[in-house]
Design a protein around this motif. Structure first.
Motif, PDB file in Angstrom:
ATOM      1  N   LEU A 233       0.841  -1.196   0.000  1.00 36.32           N
ATOM      2  CA  LEU A 233       0.000   0.000   0.000  1.00 36.32           C
ATOM      3  C   LEU A 233       0.873   1.242   0.000  1.00 36.32           C
ATOM      4  CD1 LEU A 233      -2.851   1.263   0.319  1.00 36.32           C
ATOM      5  CD2 LEU A 233      -2.463   1.185   2.780  1.00 36.32           C
ATOM      6  N   ILE A 234       0.616   2.160  -0.910  1.00 39.80           N
ATOM      7  CA  ILE A 234       1.429   3.371  -1.033  1.00 39.80           C
ATOM      8  C   ILE A 234       0.651   4.563  -0.479  1.00 39.80           C
ATOM      9  CG2 ILE A 234       2.712   4.870  -2.611  1.00 39.80           C
ATOM     10  CD1 ILE A 234       3.628   1.920  -2.498  1.00 39.80           C
ATOM     11  N   THR A 235       1.275   5.294   0.417  1.00 34.88           N
ATOM     12  CA  THR A 235       0.739   6.576   0.863  1.00 34.88           C
ATOM     13  C   THR A 235       1.933   7.499   1.019  1.00 34.88           C
ATOM     14  OG1 THR A 235       0.988   6.189   3.239  1.00 34.88           O
ATOM     15  CG2 THR A 235      -1.035   5.377   2.209  1.00 34.88           C
ATOM     16  N   LEU A 236       1.655   8.787   1.267  1.00 35.73           N
ATOM     17  CA  LEU A 236       2.762   9.709   1.495  1.00 35.73           C
ATOM     18  C   LEU A 236       3.528   9.323   2.754  1.00 35.73           C
ATOM     19  CD1 LEU A 236       0.936  12.928   0.409  1.00 35.73           C
ATOM     20  CD2 LEU A 236       2.947  11.970  -0.696  1.00 35.73           C
ATOM     21  N   GLU A 270       5.165   3.748 -18.148  1.00 33.37           N
ATOM     22  CA  GLU A 270       4.149   3.228 -19.066  1.00 33.37           C
ATOM     23  C   GLU A 270       2.965   2.647 -18.298  1.00 33.37           C
ATOM     24  OE1 GLU A 270       4.229   3.651 -22.238  1.00 33.37           O
ATOM     25  OE2 GLU A 270       6.254   4.490 -22.325  1.00 33.37           O
ATOM     26  N   GLU A 271       3.252   1.961 -17.184  1.00 36.92           N
ATOM     27  CA  GLU A 271       2.183   1.360 -16.381  1.00 36.92           C
ATOM     28  C   GLU A 271       1.258   2.424 -15.801  1.00 36.92           C
ATOM     29  OE1 GLU A 271       3.820  -1.185 -13.420  1.00 36.92           O
ATOM     30  OE2 GLU A 271       4.968  -2.367 -14.872  1.00 36.92           O
ATOM     31  N   LEU A 272       1.839   3.516 -15.320  1.00 38.49           N
ATOM     32  CA  LEU A 272       1.026   4.590 -14.742  1.00 38.49           C
ATOM     33  C   LEU A 272       0.080   5.187 -15.773  1.00 38.49           C
ATOM     34  CD1 LEU A 272       3.731   6.374 -12.556  1.00 38.49           C
ATOM     35  CD2 LEU A 272       1.620   5.337 -11.703  1.00 38.49           C
ATOM     36  N   GLU A 277      -6.971   6.462 -15.355  1.00 41.73           N
ATOM     37  CA  GLU A 277      -7.582   7.476 -16.222  1.00 41.73           C
ATOM     38  C   GLU A 277      -6.943   8.832 -15.962  1.00 41.73           C
ATOM     39  OE1 GLU A 277     -11.938   9.626 -16.962  1.00 41.73           O
ATOM     40  OE2 GLU A 277     -11.752   7.945 -15.556  1.00 41.73           O
ATOM     41  N   ALA A 278      -6.703   9.139 -14.686  1.00 43.55           N
ATOM     42  CA  ALA A 278      -6.087  10.414 -14.299  1.00 43.55           C
ATOM     43  C   ALA A 278      -5.036  10.128 -13.220  1.00 43.55           C
ATOM     44  CB  ALA A 278      -7.138  11.381 -13.781  1.00 43.55           C
ATOM     45  N   PRO A 279      -3.828   9.715 -13.623  1.00 44.02           N
ATOM     46  CA  PRO A 279      -2.794   9.345 -12.634  1.00 44.02           C
ATOM     47  C   PRO A 279      -2.524  10.432 -11.592  1.00 44.02           C
ATOM     48  CG  PRO A 279      -2.092   8.756 -14.854  1.00 44.02           C
ATOM     49  CD  PRO A 279      -3.353   9.550 -15.003  1.00 44.02           C
ATOM     50  N   LEU A 280      -2.587  11.688 -12.006  1.00 42.87           N
ATOM     51  CA  LEU A 280      -2.291  12.787 -11.081  1.00 42.87           C
ATOM     52  C   LEU A 280      -3.223  12.764  -9.875  1.00 42.87           C
ATOM     53  CD1 LEU A 280      -0.759  15.510 -10.549  1.00 42.87           C
ATOM     54  CD2 LEU A 280      -2.683  16.616 -11.679  1.00 42.87           C
ATOM     55  N   ILE A 281      -4.487  12.404 -10.094  1.00 40.48           N
ATOM     56  CA  ILE A 281      -5.479  12.416  -9.026  1.00 40.48           C
ATOM     57  C   ILE A 281      -5.648  11.030  -8.408  1.00 40.48           C
ATOM     58  CG2 ILE A 281      -7.865  12.958  -8.431  1.00 40.48           C
ATOM     59  CD1 ILE A 281      -6.358  15.401  -9.335  1.00 40.48           C
ATOM     60  N   THR A 284      -1.798   9.848  -7.036  1.00 43.60           N
ATOM     61  CA  THR A 284      -0.945  11.002  -6.721  1.00 43.60           C
ATOM     62  C   THR A 284       0.362  10.578  -6.061  1.00 43.60           C
ATOM     63  OG1 THR A 284      -2.975  12.257  -6.290  1.00 43.60           O
ATOM     64  CG2 THR A 284      -0.893  13.255  -5.611  1.00 43.60           C
ATOM     65  N   ASP A 285       0.250   9.718  -5.060  1.00 45.63           N
ATOM     66  CA  ASP A 285       1.438   9.344  -4.292  1.00 45.63           C
ATOM     67  C   ASP A 285       2.434   8.571  -5.154  1.00 45.63           C
ATOM     68  OD1 ASP A 285      -0.061  10.466  -2.315  1.00 45.63           O
ATOM     69  OD2 ASP A 285      -0.646   8.572  -1.395  1.00 45.63           O
ATOM     70  N   GLN A 286       1.906   7.612  -5.940  1.00 44.46           N
ATOM     71  CA  GLN A 286       2.794   6.857  -6.827  1.00 44.46           C
ATOM     72  C   GLN A 286       3.507   7.786  -7.817  1.00 44.46           C
ATOM     73  OE1 GLN A 286      -0.374   5.910  -5.945  1.00 44.46           O
ATOM     74  NE2 GLN A 286      -0.767   3.795  -6.599  1.00 44.46           N
ATOM     75  N   LEU A 287       2.745   8.718  -8.360  1.00 40.72           N
ATOM     76  CA  LEU A 287       3.302   9.640  -9.342  1.00 40.72           C
ATOM     77  C   LEU A 287       4.379  10.522  -8.700  1.00 40.72           C
ATOM     78  CD1 LEU A 287       2.953  10.431 -12.302  1.00 40.72           C
ATOM     79  CD2 LEU A 287       1.305  12.161 -11.591  1.00 40.72           C
TER      80      LEU A 287
END
Length: 493
Positions: A233-236, A270-272, A277-281, A284-287
């Motif tokens: 699990l990814i979070t900040l 490429e996976e992101l 649909e909207a990686p930024l939103i 966010t944390d992964q990006l």
């Protein structure tokens, strides 16, 4: 670093600090007069000569009553390393002393701050007086300041707690030295997230030399596939394992297969794009940690190829959607715009919608992770940083940003344990509290200095500082760490 703001306040209050600095220089120049003026002809010998000077100054400071471990810790700071662009400018031992001088001033200033706070440094101050370091006018100023604190017991307690944060954290981590060093022997890959946060706190206080990181180094070197490919699990709070691995490897000087790391990041890119649909939103944390990792290993992707990662449909900026995101996530979305240098190109309605949602989370009790959520050091750090990025720190002038940070550090240190059961959130809150204190001290603006003054100093000092037109323009001789408006990283100008 968390005393830099206090040094600034002392400088703004005092009219005698320059004489204090001159007395320090005079003492050391007289001690090493024969050596100071010798030219250095062999540049290859600079590191050896620098170590000799540090050793000599350390011995003198110990004779003056300073703690040996504290001094050695100060002089082990990586910011003291001689950079390539400095080599040609260093021609004598005096030049090397000048590089050390700001830290020497800080060592003395710390004693002064402890003296003001009435923390057992009386004998040391008497020694400094007898050696002629403290001019009579400076002593009078300090005594006046101490008198004001006697009339303000609440501020005395605040100052006392504040300046002992470093000592309390070092003590807690030192007591758990063995447990921390063997955390990397745990079986779960997610341990790397915990070790990343612990290492960041250790590095923040420059106490890396206390610990043996050999187990961690071996794990990073021998298990690259594990920490690259695991997907917890990814979070900040708990960043991607691969980012933790890359960051720790870089800071522990571990040689990795950089091509392998770069290939992994390009595949992740490429996976992101394909997965969201909207990686930024939606991610966010992964990006965010993807961009931080590409910076660490110097992977450069043309901005036009990044458009799919940062472009979002207007529906994602509607209030009903944004209110479900964490405060820190909302800030990081804006931070990514700054990192990619596209902030000015984003629809202003989208920017304003995010800022409006963030401002709903700022309350007199503290800064919340959600509108109806809990106050956290993580959200406080990100909101302070957001207003620093946008040059809007004045918006926070009426909020108490310090008390929550200080209280959370003390509370979490009381209950934390370093083991397989270590609570990630406790470590994270300590980390973000320290990062928040870093912003308050190293963003040398009127707003930040006033936050420190109001919380830690009597009202008479607050008024004096408030009326000082030089506030935020310090030219004092101690080090002035700065914070990058884009990355949040600490640097020396």
């Amino acid at each position: 670093m968390i005393l830099q703001g206090l040094f600034n306040i002392l400088e703004l209050y005092s009219n005698q600090e320059d004489i204090f600095y001159k007395n320090i220089d005079k003492y050391f120049r007289e001690k090493f007069n024969n050596d100071f003026n010798k030219n250095i002809t062999e540049k290859d010998s600079l590191p050896k000569i620098f170590k000799e000077i540090i050793s000599s100054i350390t011995n003198e400071l110990i004779k003056l009553g300073f703690d040996q471990h504290e001094i050695e810790n100060k002089f082990s700071n990586h910011f003291l390393e001689i950079q390539k662009n400095e080599i040609e400018k260093i021609n004598s031992k005096k030049d090397l002393y000048d590089k050390l001088a700001p830290i020497i001033y800080e060592i003395f200033l710390e004693k002064i701050i402890y003296y003001i706070a009435n923390i057992n440094v009386g004998p040391a101050i008497l020694n400094l007086k007898s050696k002629g370091f403290l001019p009579i006018e400076f002593i009078i100023e300090l005594e006046n300041l101490k008198s004001l604190f006697k009339q303000s017991p609440e501020k005395t307690e605040n100052l006392h707690k504040y300046i002992q944060i470093r000592e309390k954290i070092i003590q807690k981590f030192h007591e758990n030295k063995n447990n921390i060093e063997y955390l990397e022997d745990l079986q779960e890959p997610q341990k790397l997230q915990l070790l990343y946060l612990i290492y960041r706190i250790i590095a923040f206080f420059n106490i890396e030399k206390i610990f043996d990181f050999s187990h961690l180094k071996n794990y990073l070197k021998n298990n690259v596939n594990e920490w690259l490919d695991s997907l917890p699990l990814i979070t900040l709070k708990n960043p991607d394992l691969y980012f933790c691995g890359i960051y720790l490897a870089k800071n522990l000087n571990i040689q990795l297969d950089e091509e392998k790391i770069k290939d992994f990041l390009l595949n992740l890119f490429e996976e992101l794009i394909d997965e969201f649909e909207a990686p930024l939103i939606e991610a966010t944390d992964q990006l965010y940690y993807f961009f931080k990792s590409t910076e660490l290993v110097k992977v450069y992707i043309p901005i036009e190829q990044l458009n799919p990662l940062v472009y979002c449909e207007p529906k994602f900026f509607e209030a009903s959607y944004l209110r479900n995101l964490e405060t820190s996530q909302l800030v990081v979305i804006l931070k990514i715009f700054f990192i990619l240098n596209v902030y000015e190109k984003i629809d202003s309605n989208h920017i304003n919608a995010i800022i409006e949602e963030i401002e709903h989370r700022i309350t007199p009790e503290g800064i919340k992770q959600y509108r109806d959520g809990f106050v956290s050091s993580e959200s406080a750090y990100y909101v302070i940083f957001l207003n620093y990025m946008r040059s809007t720190l004045i918006k926070l002038k009426d909020y108490d940003l310090l008390d929550n940070c200080v209280m959370r550090i003390y509370r979490n240190l009381e209950i934390i344990s370093f083991s397989s059961e270590t609570n990630y959130d406790l470590v994270s809150e300590i980390f973000y509290s320290c990062e928040g204190l870093k912003l308050l001290n190293c963003i040398e603006t009127k707003e930040m200095i006033m936050h420190l003054a109001k919380y830690l100093f009597p009202q008479e000092i607050v008024d004096t500082i408030s009326n000082n037109k030089e506030i935020g323009k310090s030219s004092a001789k101690f080090r002035h760490f700065k914070v990058s408006r884009i990355t949040g990283e600490t640097m020396l100008p």
